[in-house]
Design an enzyme around this catalytic site. Structure first.
Site, PDB file in Angstrom:
ATOM      1  N   HIS A  98      22.362   1.035  49.348  1.00  0.00           N
ATOM      2  CA  HIS A  98      22.487   1.787  48.101  1.00  0.00           C
ATOM      3  C   HIS A  98      22.742   3.275  48.325  1.00  0.00           C
ATOM      4  O   HIS A  98      22.909   4.013  47.356  1.00  0.00           O
ATOM      5  CB  HIS A  98      21.215   1.602  47.268  1.00  0.00           C
ATOM      6  CG  HIS A  98      21.070   0.221  46.708  1.00  0.00           C
ATOM      7  ND1 HIS A  98      21.904  -0.284  45.745  1.00  0.00           N
ATOM      8  CD2 HIS A  98      20.183  -0.770  47.002  1.00  0.00           C
ATOM      9  CE1 HIS A  98      21.529  -1.519  45.447  1.00  0.00           C
ATOM     10  NE2 HIS A  98      20.491  -1.844  46.202  1.00  0.00           N
TER      11      HIS A  98
ATOM     12  N   GLU B  54       1.040   8.629  18.698  1.00  0.00           N
ATOM     13  CA  GLU B  54      -0.174   8.178  17.992  1.00  0.00           C
ATOM     14  C   GLU B  54      -0.922   7.141  18.825  1.00  0.00           C
ATOM     15  O   GLU B  54      -2.154   7.207  18.946  1.00  0.00           O
ATOM     16  CB  GLU B  54       0.230   7.594  16.646  1.00  0.00           C
ATOM     17  CG  GLU B  54      -0.887   7.011  15.818  1.00  0.00           C
ATOM     18  CD  GLU B  54      -0.354   6.331  14.570  1.00  0.00           C
ATOM     19  OE1 GLU B  54      -0.783   5.202  14.271  1.00  0.00           O
ATOM     20  OE2 GLU B  54       0.520   6.907  13.889  1.00  0.00           O
TER      21      GLU B  54
ATOM     22  N   VAL C 224       0.820  -1.219   0.000  1.00  0.00           N
ATOM     23  CA  VAL C 224       0.000   0.000   0.000  1.00  0.00           C
ATOM     24  C   VAL C 224       0.851   1.265   0.000  1.00  0.00           C
ATOM     25  O   VAL C 224       0.667   2.166  -0.832  1.00  0.00           O
ATOM     26  CB  VAL C 224      -0.951  -0.001   1.215  1.00  0.00           C
ATOM     27  CG1 VAL C 224      -1.654   1.349   1.343  1.00  0.00           C
ATOM     28  CG2 VAL C 224      -1.977  -1.117   1.083  1.00  0.00           C
TER      29      VAL C 224
ATOM     30  N   ASN D 235       4.884   7.536  16.384  1.00  0.00           N
ATOM     31  CA  ASN D 235       3.934   6.431  16.498  1.00  0.00           C
ATOM     32  C   ASN D 235       3.529   6.181  17.951  1.00  0.00           C
ATOM     33  O   ASN D 235       2.387   5.815  18.233  1.00  0.00           O
ATOM     34  CB  ASN D 235       4.530   5.162  15.892  1.00  0.00           C
ATOM     35  CG  ASN D 235       4.504   5.186  14.374  1.00  0.00           C
ATOM     36  OD1 ASN D 235       4.419   6.246  13.754  1.00  0.00           O
ATOM     37  ND2 ASN D 235       4.614   4.023  13.765  1.00  0.00           N
TER      38      ASN D 235
ATOM     39  N   GLY E 167      -0.172   7.068   6.276  1.00  0.00           N
ATOM     40  CA  GLY E 167      -1.001   5.987   5.765  1.00  0.00           C
ATOM     41  C   GLY E 167      -1.157   6.064   4.258  1.00  0.00           C
ATOM     42  O   GLY E 167      -0.398   6.738   3.547  1.00  0.00           O
TER      43      GLY E 167
ATOM     44  N   ALA F  84       9.831  -4.238   7.872  1.00  0.00           N
ATOM     45  CA  ALA F  84      11.001  -4.023   8.721  1.00  0.00           C
ATOM     46  C   ALA F  84      11.548  -5.349   9.230  1.00  0.00           C
ATOM     47  O   ALA F  84      10.833  -6.343   9.345  1.00  0.00           O
ATOM     48  CB  ALA F  84      10.632  -3.128   9.900  1.00  0.00           C
TER      49      ALA F  84
END
Length: 510
Positions: free
Chosen positions: A479, A191, A13, A188, A131, A77
């Site tokens: 610590h 998103e 696409v 993303n 897209g 990917a």
């Protein structure tokens, strides 16, 4: 033809639409796909009559390109990218440019950039968002990698990119190594946050306000006229207005509530953990998708786990909005059991959505700043906000405000400290808190809204309970801790039990 301006490998696409975009802007494009039947079908269909030529092999594709050659990969990917690179690299010469336009991990892009630089090949990892429609009409493009490649590809990329503000392209060089793909990854992640927050607004309006999809569509349409104006709010209004042709019911009510994901949101969360960046709204959005995928378990749990609305002998996890499965409820405003005013509640939800959205973007930009320090990049956050202003999925009107804030204060430590966003949160937080409290009281999960609010309250807190946490760490692991009455950087240890020694653990941050 041996004078094509660019070659594109991969005709799914995004690849197919980018090729049409390039050709429509006067570029000659050569294309290749591993399944060569796709090449033939494309040339006979959408590409017919355009300056697009097909190749039956990588060798033929490379032979069709003008020098310096520009080849763009639009393949899945991961290992597929490496396999295509292994095939192409021996066919290319020093000075040729190889572009990965997929959603590759930034560390893979950095590795490939270094390896191909040794052969003289200029590698680019270009994040592309928008897209199908964006690829065709103008996407947001975020290129990074070998800086020597930018002058070679800049004209094409800026021509085909989306334009805002009187023709400014939503494309600019991001930085070296994997910087381009990193910025796309964070895009993303934001998103994911945006989509989850909108979904939570939908759940609140429906399950608490009793508002049906038809009326809700009109609410989102109204929201899209104001400060929430964005692509995702716009398409949400359209989705909610759609009815199923077969049943006549709202289509959204017939869609299974199990969301998928491709990995970039997860990568954002993982890298934020590695860098110590608290992008809580984004990671909660990723976990919300993971929880949604446990559909069968949730159905079983809804029948046995009580909630605040549960009666004797029944669970409380089910959707209690009466209109959820009622074909007559598409335009209903008030649902059963809600004792407030739906219009007022909807306005509260709008403000909560906007405040949460601001926090999500603030977290994403803070992650970019921390990544720039970690990886040695010089990221222009204002320019990145502009690149996201058009073409991409998170495009929104308020990105202009983000760019202005970054331009006004280039070293701004956090978006919340910019006057516009500080005031926007101040104006919205009362409604935001009411919405989150109502959701918790009524058992409606709002992980993104509530985590964004918790992050905001944490960020504005001069003192957090981490002092107790650090005391616990010193108690069981020696610590050490710092003291409020001593300069920062001095560390102390207490022998809490009287049985410990003077040896302390090395101070470090993992």
């Amino acid at each position: 033809m041996n004078d094509a301006d660019i070659g594109v490998i991969g005709l799914a696409v995004m690849g197919e639409n980018l090729v049409i975009n390039m050709a429509s802007h006067g570029y000659r494009v050569a294309v290749y796909n591993r399944t060569t039947a796709k090449v033939d079908a494309f040339l006979a269909g959408r590409a017919a009559g355009k300056a697009i030529s097909g190749a039956q092999s990588p060798d033929e594709l490379v032979s069709m390109l003008a020098r310096p050659r520009r080849v763009m990969l639009m393949v899945q990917a991961g290992g597929a990218v490496d396999r295509v690179i292994d095939t192409l690299a021996p066919l290319l010469d020093a000075g040729d440019v190889l572009i990965d336009g997929g959603n590759s991990h930034h560390r893979d892009t950095a590795r490939r950039t270094r390896a191909l630089a040794e052969k003289g090949i200029l590698y680019v990892g270009a994040g592309i968002s928008g897209g199908e429609e964006g690829a065709l009409l103008g996407p947001s493009i975020m290129p990074g990698g070998n800086p020597g490649a930018w002058p070679v590809i800049e004209p094409i990329f800026k021509t085909i990119a989306a334009k805002v503000g009187g023709g400014v392209p939503c494309c600019e060089w991001i930085g070296p190594d994997g910087a381009g793909h990193y910025v796309k990854m964070v895009h993303n992640g934001i998103e994911y946050g945006d989509m989850q927050m909108i979904a939570e607004a939908y759940a609140l309006l429906g399950r608490i306000g009793g508002i049906g999809p038809g009326a809700m569509s009109r609410i989102f349409t109204d929201w899209n006229e104001g400060e929430l104006s964005s692509y995702l709010v716009e398409i949400t209004a359209g989705i909610l207005a759609r009815t199923d042709e077969e049943t006549g019911r709202p289509l959204v009510d017939l869609i299974l509530d199990a969301a998928g994901q491709k990995g970039t949101g997860k990568w954002t969360g993982i890298d934020s953990l590695m860098l110590g960046a608290p992008v809580t709204a984004i990671t909660e959005a990723v976990f919300a998708r993971a929880l949604s995928a446990l559909k069968d378990e949730r159905v079983a749990a809804s029948r046995v786990l009580p909630g605040p609305m549960a009666g004797p002998g029944r669970g409380g996890g089910a959707d209690h909005r009466p209109s959820a499965v009622d074909e007559h409820a598409g335009d209903s405003i008030i649902g059963g059991g809600f004792d407030g005013d739906a219009t007022t509640f909807a306005e509260d939800v709008r403000q909560a959505l906007y405040a949460s959205k601001i926090c999500s973007y603030a977290q994403g930009l803070q992650l970019l700043s921390m990544a720039a320090t970690k990886y040695g990049w010089r990221l222009d956050l204002g320019a990145i906000a502009l690149m996201w202003r058009g073409g991409c999925i998170i495009r929104a009107a308020f990105l202009d405000r983000i760019k202005a804030a970054c331009d006004d204060t280039p070293d701004l430590p956090n978006l919340l400290l910019a006057p516009y966003f500080r005031d926007a949160i101040a104006g919205a937080q009362a409604a935001w808190r009411r919405v989150v409290a109502t959701a918790v009281t009524r058992g409606v999960p709002v992980p993104a809204f509530s985590s964004a609010l918790a992050w905001y309250d944490g960020y504005r807190s001069e003192r957090l309970p981490a002092n107790l946490l650090q005391a616990q760490r010193d108690y069981f692991g020696a610590h050490t801790y710092e003291r409020v009455d001593r300069p920062r950087g001095e560390f102390f240890h207490t022998d809490w039990t009287g049985r410990g020694g003077e040896t302390v653990s090395t101070t470090y941050n993992a």
